[in-house]
Design an enzyme around this catalytic site. Sequence first.
Site, short mmCIF file in Angstrom:
data_model
loop_
_atom_site.label_atom_id
_atom_site.label_comp_id
_atom_site.label_asym_id
_atom_site.label_seq_id
_atom_site.Cartn_x
_atom_site.Cartn_y
_atom_site.Cartn_z
N LEU A 229 0.84 -1.20 0.00
CA LEU A 229 0.00 0.00 0.00
C LEU A 229 0.88 1.25 0.00
O LEU A 229 0.51 2.27 0.57
CB LEU A 229 -0.93 0.00 1.22
CG LEU A 229 -2.12 -0.96 1.16
CD1 LEU A 229 -2.94 -0.89 2.45
CD2 LEU A 229 -3.02 -0.67 -0.04
N CYS B 75 7.84 -8.90 -13.39
CA CYS B 75 6.70 -9.79 -13.09
C CYS B 75 5.33 -9.13 -13.23
O CYS B 75 4.52 -9.54 -14.05
CB CYS B 75 6.86 -10.35 -11.69
SG CYS B 75 8.45 -11.18 -11.52
C1 UGA Z 1 6.76 -9.80 -7.44
C2 UGA Z 1 5.97 -10.46 -6.29
O1 UGA Z 1 5.99 -9.60 -5.14
C3 UGA Z 1 6.57 -11.82 -5.91
O2 UGA Z 1 5.76 -12.46 -4.93
C4 UGA Z 1 6.60 -12.70 -7.17
O3 UGA Z 1 7.21 -13.96 -6.92
C5 UGA Z 1 7.42 -12.00 -8.25
O4 UGA Z 1 6.80 -10.73 -8.54
C6 UGA Z 1 7.40 -12.88 -9.48
O5 UGA Z 1 6.32 -13.11 -10.04
O6 UGA Z 1 8.45 -13.48 -9.80
P1 UGA Z 1 9.07 -8.44 -7.60
O7 UGA Z 1 8.63 -8.09 -8.99
O8 UGA Z 1 10.46 -8.94 -7.37
O9 UGA Z 1 8.08 -9.55 -6.96
O10 UGA Z 1 8.95 -7.11 -6.72
P2 UGA Z 1 7.89 -6.46 -5.71
O11 UGA Z 1 8.57 -6.24 -4.42
O12 UGA Z 1 6.63 -7.20 -5.68
O13 UGA Z 1 7.67 -5.04 -6.39
C7 UGA Z 1 7.06 -4.92 -7.68
C8 UGA Z 1 6.82 -3.48 -8.02
O14 UGA Z 1 5.77 -2.94 -7.23
C9 UGA Z 1 8.03 -2.56 -7.80
O15 UGA Z 1 8.12 -1.68 -8.90
C10 UGA Z 1 7.70 -1.82 -6.52
O16 UGA Z 1 8.31 -0.56 -6.42
C11 UGA Z 1 6.19 -1.70 -6.65
N1 UGA Z 1 5.50 -1.52 -5.36
C12 UGA Z 1 5.50 -2.52 -4.44
C13 UGA Z 1 4.84 -0.33 -5.10
O17 UGA Z 1 4.82 0.61 -5.94
N2 UGA Z 1 4.18 -0.19 -3.91
C14 UGA Z 1 4.16 -1.17 -2.98
O18 UGA Z 1 3.52 -0.97 -1.92
C15 UGA Z 1 4.83 -2.36 -3.24
#
Ligand code: UGA
Length: 437
Positions: A252, A262
């Site tokens: 959030l 991903c």
């Molecule tokens: C994501 C999932 O979180 C993993 O559970 C999954 O295994 C992985 O994809 C995959 O399918 O292999 P990841 O892409 O490494 O993992 O990174 P995240 O930490 O999920 O972040 C993804 C994006 O969302 C980033 O750009 C991050 O900055 C953004 N984000 C995340 C936000 O803008 N706000 C948030 O509160 C959380």
Amino acid sequence: MRIAMIGTGYVGLVSGACFADFGHRVCCVDKDGSKIEALNDGIMPIWEPGLESLVKANVGHGRLTFTTDLQSAVEGAEAIFIAVGTPARRGDGHADLTYVFDAVRELARFIQPGAVVVTKSTVPVGTGDKIEQILSEEGIEEVSVASNPEFLREGAAIADFKHPDRIVVGAEDPRAQDVLREIYRPLFLNRAPILITGRRTAELTKYAANAFLAVKISFINEISDLCEAVDADVQDVARGIGLDNRIGPKFLHAGPGYGGSCFPKDTLALLQTADAAGVDQRIVRTTVAVNDDRKSSMVERVVRALGGDPKGKRVGALGLAFKPNTDDMREAPAIPIVKALVERGAAVCAFDPVAMSQAEQVLSGIQFADDAYAAADGADVLVIVTEWDEFRALDLERVAASLRGKILVDLRNVYDPGEAEEAGLTYYGVGRGRPRG
Ligand code: UGA
């Protein structure tokens, strides 16, 4: 257990190293000879905290090996994990399964009866069925096909793998279930829940999880726009709703939109699956659109902070990777933001603790700085694009002194607006009340 891991990308390499660390004998295969050579020399192809020491320790114990020779890896293996890439196909967003199916055709020549083929890559619903069909076309029977999607996050991959919220195993065949239970046994001892389900269900579960998280992010990003219009604070709204157990506090954080390898790819692939099934998924479709718009609206935010015209202005950019603790630039919000600013005549000087060499390959016409303060030096505006820890405790007075324009655009809400203003900066966060200026 003897395990073959096909593909040494993020998922394959981390899973292979962790399985070896559980005590299994793992052989990782990749077609890319230079990658395998480097791994055999202890050089990691990706930047992931803790990976190098984990790989070295398990290679040292003789449990983890790397090869380009599929036959030696697959012969005698009880489980063969497929962790090759499934990039989005250009144009239509379909997951490209060429690498998966090629690997299956090839491994069919060497697989032993009783072995289990497991997909760990994120693959569309029905891929397991197709793999089964290919194996049978190749004359292979008595082999089970299972789905075991991976939920690790880049930057926290090893901890996520070793302390998962859950393990999902999609396999109708009891023998495949037993093999996977045995492989994950060390985690059950730590009480990690295992969900055994149908193969198609497991395949869909992975897409549904990523899509749901993408929805959560786009939701809070839209709420942050509303916060700016009605003078409310999105950080407090997120906390206020996140403390409700039914909602939960994670994912959030309002920001410049989700990126990475991903969420953007998997949301599109889910829509393709839904289209093919004749079922509309309006929420996910809108989430994708909201996220695409988000990135361009971030550019406008910086332009507004600069008074409306970026031409001739100097912009310092902090953080380029799509998120902290990775050098991954795939779908990083920094790319469209920096490109648009350069196109509109701004001079951009950027710093990222580890992603600059990756960034150089996708961003041209910008300068790279040696540290955060150097990126701020003489700039009209400093933009925090990725929330690396080292950007969380900058000496704001020093930043203000080196900036020409004394403006901080904090796209990750790292700083307290009051603190930034006390240091002499004009502060623009995301969703933190009505913007001033
Ligand atoms: C994501 C999932 O979180 C993993 O559970 C999954 O295994 C992985 O994809 C995959 O399918 O292999 P990841 O892409 O490494 O993992 O990174 P995240 O930490 O999920 O972040 C993804 C994006 O969302 C980033 O750009 C991050 O900055 C953004 N984000 C995340 C936000 O803008 N706000 C948030 O509160 C959380």
